[in-house]
Design a protein around this motif. Structure first.
Motif, PDB file in Angstrom:
ATOM      1  N   GLY A   9       0.817  -1.206   0.000  1.00  0.00           N
ATOM      2  CA  GLY A   9       0.000   0.000   0.000  1.00  0.00           C
ATOM      3  C   GLY A   9       0.851   1.257   0.000  1.00  0.00           C
ATOM      4  N   GLY A  10       0.186   2.410  -0.036  1.00  0.00           N
ATOM      5  CA  GLY A  10       0.918   3.660   0.001  1.00  0.00           C
ATOM      6  C   GLY A  10       0.145   4.795  -0.627  1.00  0.00           C
ATOM      7  N   LEU A  11       0.879   5.856  -0.917  1.00  0.00           N
ATOM      8  CA  LEU A  11       0.314   7.071  -1.516  1.00  0.00           C
ATOM      9  C   LEU A  11       0.674   7.112  -2.998  1.00  0.00           C
ATOM     10  CD1 LEU A  11      -0.981   9.930  -1.322  1.00  0.00           C
ATOM     11  CD2 LEU A  11       1.308  10.760  -0.699  1.00  0.00           C
ATOM     12  N   VAL A  12      -0.316   7.380  -3.838  1.00  0.00           N
ATOM     13  CA  VAL A  12      -0.077   7.446  -5.275  1.00  0.00           C
ATOM     14  C   VAL A  12      -0.927   8.561  -5.863  1.00  0.00           C
ATOM     15  CG1 VAL A  12      -1.865   5.729  -5.790  1.00  0.00           C
ATOM     16  CG2 VAL A  12       0.052   6.041  -7.377  1.00  0.00           C
ATOM     17  N   GLN A  13      -0.461   9.147  -6.931  1.00  0.00           N
ATOM     18  CA  GLN A  13      -1.226  10.208  -7.600  1.00  0.00           C
ATOM     19  C   GLN A  13      -2.332   9.605  -8.458  1.00  0.00           C
ATOM     20  OE1 GLN A  13       1.570  12.629  -9.789  1.00  0.00           O
ATOM     21  NE2 GLN A  13       2.078  13.840  -7.976  1.00  0.00           N
ATOM     22  N   PRO A  14      -3.384  10.366  -8.704  1.00  0.00           N
ATOM     23  CA  PRO A  14      -4.437   9.875  -9.610  1.00  0.00           C
ATOM     24  C   PRO A  14      -3.851   9.458 -10.951  1.00  0.00           C
ATOM     25  CG  PRO A  14      -5.184  11.830  -8.463  1.00  0.00           C
ATOM     26  CD  PRO A  14      -3.733  11.665  -8.104  1.00  0.00           C
ATOM     27  N   GLY A  15      -4.330   8.310 -11.439  1.00  0.00           N
ATOM     28  CA  GLY A  15      -3.803   7.759 -12.688  1.00  0.00           C
ATOM     29  C   GLY A  15      -2.639   6.805 -12.487  1.00  0.00           C
ATOM     30  N   GLY A  16      -2.122   6.753 -11.278  1.00  0.00           N
ATOM     31  CA  GLY A  16      -0.985   5.892 -10.994  1.00  0.00           C
ATOM     32  C   GLY A  16      -1.379   4.455 -10.714  1.00  0.00           C
ATOM     33  N   SER A  17      -0.382   3.648 -10.344  1.00  0.00           N
ATOM     34  CA  SER A  17      -0.584   2.221 -10.108  1.00  0.00           C
ATOM     35  C   SER A  17       0.043   1.789  -8.788  1.00  0.00           C
ATOM     36  CB  SER A  17       0.042   1.398 -11.242  1.00  0.00           C
ATOM     37  OG  SER A  17      -0.557   1.682 -12.481  1.00  0.00           O
ATOM     38  N   LEU A  18      -0.543   0.768  -8.204  1.00  0.00           N
ATOM     39  CA  LEU A  18       0.009   0.108  -7.031  1.00  0.00           C
ATOM     40  C   LEU A  18      -0.281  -1.381  -7.148  1.00  0.00           C
ATOM     41  CD1 LEU A  18      -1.013   2.309  -3.935  1.00  0.00           C
ATOM     42  CD2 LEU A  18       1.317   1.895  -4.766  1.00  0.00           C
ATOM     43  N   ARG A  19       0.552  -2.167  -6.493  1.00  0.00           N
ATOM     44  CA  ARG A  19       0.318  -3.603  -6.439  1.00  0.00           C
ATOM     45  C   ARG A  19       0.317  -4.056  -4.989  1.00  0.00           C
ATOM     46  NH1 ARG A  19       4.075  -8.770  -7.922  1.00  0.00           N
ATOM     47  NH2 ARG A  19       2.484 -10.118  -8.846  1.00  0.00           N
ATOM     48  N   LEU A  20      -0.779  -4.653  -4.567  1.00  0.00           N
ATOM     49  CA  LEU A  20      -0.885  -5.214  -3.234  1.00  0.00           C
ATOM     50  C   LEU A  20      -0.587  -6.709  -3.273  1.00  0.00           C
ATOM     51  CD1 LEU A  20      -4.200  -3.527  -1.987  1.00  0.00           C
ATOM     52  CD2 LEU A  20      -1.857  -2.740  -1.673  1.00  0.00           C
ATOM     53  N   SER A  21       0.066  -7.176  -2.222  1.00  0.00           N
ATOM     54  CA  SER A  21       0.332  -8.604  -2.065  1.00  0.00           C
ATOM     55  C   SER A  21      -0.172  -9.049  -0.700  1.00  0.00           C
ATOM     56  CB  SER A  21       1.824  -8.889  -2.163  1.00  0.00           C
ATOM     57  OG  SER A  21       2.351  -8.486  -3.396  1.00  0.00           O
ATOM     58  N   CYS A  22      -0.551 -10.303  -0.609  1.00  0.00           N
ATOM     59  CA  CYS A  22      -1.003 -10.862   0.669  1.00  0.00           C
ATOM     60  C   CYS A  22      -0.612 -12.326   0.706  1.00  0.00           C
ATOM     61  CB  CYS A  22      -2.506 -10.698   0.812  1.00  0.00           C
ATOM     62  SG  CYS A  22      -3.188 -11.428   2.319  1.00  0.00           S
ATOM     63  N   ALA A  23       0.233 -12.672   1.659  1.00  0.00           N
ATOM     64  CA  ALA A  23       0.726 -14.034   1.783  1.00  0.00           C
ATOM     65  C   ALA A  23       0.133 -14.708   3.012  1.00  0.00           C
ATOM     66  CB  ALA A  23       2.240 -14.034   1.863  1.00  0.00           C
ATOM     67  N   ALA A  24      -0.394 -15.897   2.823  1.00  0.00           N
ATOM     68  CA  ALA A  24      -0.910 -16.702   3.924  1.00  0.00           C
ATOM     69  C   ALA A  24       0.171 -17.664   4.383  1.00  0.00           C
ATOM     70  CB  ALA A  24      -2.150 -17.472   3.485  1.00  0.00           C
TER      71      ALA A  24
END
Length: 122
Positions: A9-24
């Protein structure tokens, strides 16, 4: 016991991209559905963003279709959420979930991550 650990997660400008991961991790026999939910600020209800079955079948909220992509790596017990063309209204705490069976004869139980803040702002 099973633990779900999110990252990305984090802060991003409109139009930008992020990738979330979740490990069990932990005592895992199998995982069926994995999903991402989000909880937006102030008074909004938790929303199912996307889900993915064990064979890769996916479902998305209308608000994120064609912008977000959910995927999973069964060997790593990990689910991902690629978020593109982010909008300010995507700002929320994102939670992952997984239906986990800890042994052959047990039922599937849903486990949750602690949440990851995503803020879309200029």
């Amino acid at each position: 016991q099973v633990e779900m650990v999110e990252s990305g997660g984090g802060l991003v400008q409109p139009g930008g991209s992020l990738r979330l991961s979740c490990a069990a991790s932990g005592s895992i026999f199998s995982i069926n559905v994995m999903a991402w939910y989000r909880l937006a600020p102030a008074g909004k209800q938790r929303e199912l963003v996307a889900s993915i079955g064990i064979r890769g079948n996916t479902d998305y909220a209308d608000s994120v279709k064609d912008r977000f992509t959910i995927s999973r790596d069964n060997a790593k017990n990990t689910v991902y959420l690629q978020m593109n063309s982010l909008k300010p209204e995507d700002t929320a705490v994102y939670f992952c979930s997984a239906g986990v069976k800890v042994r052959f004869y047990s039922d599937y139980v849903t486990y949750w991550g602690r949440g990851s803040q995503v803020t879309v702002s200029s």
